[in-house]
Design an enzyme around this catalytic site. Sequence first.
Site, mmCIF file in Angstrom:
data_model
loop_
_atom_site.group_PDB
_atom_site.id
_atom_site.type_symbol
_atom_site.label_atom_id
_atom_site.label_comp_id
_atom_site.label_asym_id
_atom_site.label_seq_id
_atom_site.Cartn_x
_atom_site.Cartn_y
_atom_site.Cartn_z
ATOM 1 N N CYS A 150 48.096 44.967 37.343
ATOM 2 C CA CYS A 150 46.950 44.781 36.441
ATOM 3 C C CYS A 150 45.810 45.764 36.720
ATOM 4 O O CYS A 150 45.151 46.242 35.788
ATOM 5 C CB CYS A 150 46.446 43.347 36.521
ATOM 6 S SG CYS A 150 46.342 42.688 38.192
ATOM 7 N N HIS A 242 39.312 42.772 35.209
ATOM 8 C CA HIS A 242 39.117 43.633 36.377
ATOM 9 C C HIS A 242 38.179 44.784 35.991
ATOM 10 O O HIS A 242 38.447 45.517 35.037
ATOM 11 C CB HIS A 242 40.447 44.223 36.850
ATOM 12 C CG HIS A 242 41.393 43.230 37.453
ATOM 13 N ND1 HIS A 242 41.044 41.945 37.775
ATOM 14 C CD2 HIS A 242 42.706 43.363 37.811
ATOM 15 C CE1 HIS A 242 42.083 41.324 38.304
ATOM 16 N NE2 HIS A 242 43.098 42.152 38.331
#
Length: 344
Positions: A150, A242
């Site tokens: 990710c 993120h």
Amino acid sequence: MAVRVGVLGATGAVGQRLIQLLDPHPEFEIAALTASDASAGKTYRQAAKWRVDSPIPTDVAEMTVTATDPDEVPSDIDMLFSSLPSSVGADVEPAFCDAGYVVSSNSSNGRMDDDIPLVIPEVNADHLDLLEVQRDERGWDGAMVKNPNCSTITFVPTLAALTDFGLEKVHVSTLQAVSGAGYDGVTSMEIIDNAIPYIGGEEDKLETESRKLLGEFDGAELSHNGMDVAASCNRIPTIDGHLENVWVETEEELTTDAAAEAMREYPSLDLRSSPDPLIHVFEEPDRPQPRMDRTLGDGMAIAAGGLQASPFGLQYNCLAHNTIRGAAGASVLNGELLLEKGYL
Ligand SMILES: NC(=O)c1ccc[n+]([C@@H]2O[C@H](COP(=O)([O-])OP(=O)(O)OC[C@H]3O[C@@H](n4cnc5c(N)ncnc54)[C@H](OP(=O)(O)O)[C@@H]3O)[C@@H](O)[C@H]2O)c1
């Protein structure tokens, strides 16, 4: 007619996102759900503690979860989306490929193998043709494609937009959401009022996967990009999204205006889950932010901002939704690419 698909590891954080994305998807029909032996035999509603931000799809809720074993999954399934822990995936994903299933996987096992395509469709769709090499070498009737970690997916599209300037050195520091660790990954006592400057194995993934993704495939072999990448990974108390701080040194002069233009104009694809534009570039110096910007492009866009010159080259921030663009959505997009390229 919709392609019949299954989800391996369907009860977990990424598995639930997969179900959220696949249930309304016109090209796919969910026909099998697997998890650990502890969940096998239960309905999905009983087995999964549903935590995604939309109601559990009623048809899926009443399906029976099976063990994660090729003998337990109907043979008329065309593709499997895998969100298993990598220790589990390492054993069972090859068994599914051997049994003839095409697997689009999130798990980190095998991502760096020479004959396993690691794909972000808007960046390196041509690497999917490594599947011809994979079938020759492994003798599988099925196939395996991986999406990256990710935090790798978050910054690599922005680098892809800058490759014409000659990437030399990249430094990246991450601020990663707790959902990236899975439901049981980080306890509230560890993360509330805190930041953890270590995520086991994560730095290596950013450094190696980025070079593979930006490498060249000549039809037989893949050579990795020669840029230097140094990563520092931190867990912070956000739920999803993120955020990453990036410094890029290039062979050719790279102004902030040229970088912003290259990112804004970087092409997306005509696949159903590809956002347009792929990269949103903010002018505001305090964006992107996880809570405000993680759902851009239905969670599939990359947000960038804070572009400025620095003694270490171009500096900027970027952000992506880690369980959508960084995981479930990435696998679904790879599934759409597999379908478009005729691998199903
Ligand atoms: N979270 C993210 O943002 C993210 C991003 C990119 C990649 N990934 C990768 O995606 C994978 C899944 O992550 P996650 O966050 O969804 O994990 P998770 O919430 O812990 O879910 C794990 C899933 O795997 C199943 N499982 C566990 N042990 C098993 C076994 N021995 N046999 C069969 N099934 C088993 C679990 O079933 P039970 O419910 O029955 O235990 C559950 O469905 C991992 O490889 C992770 O590294 C995650």
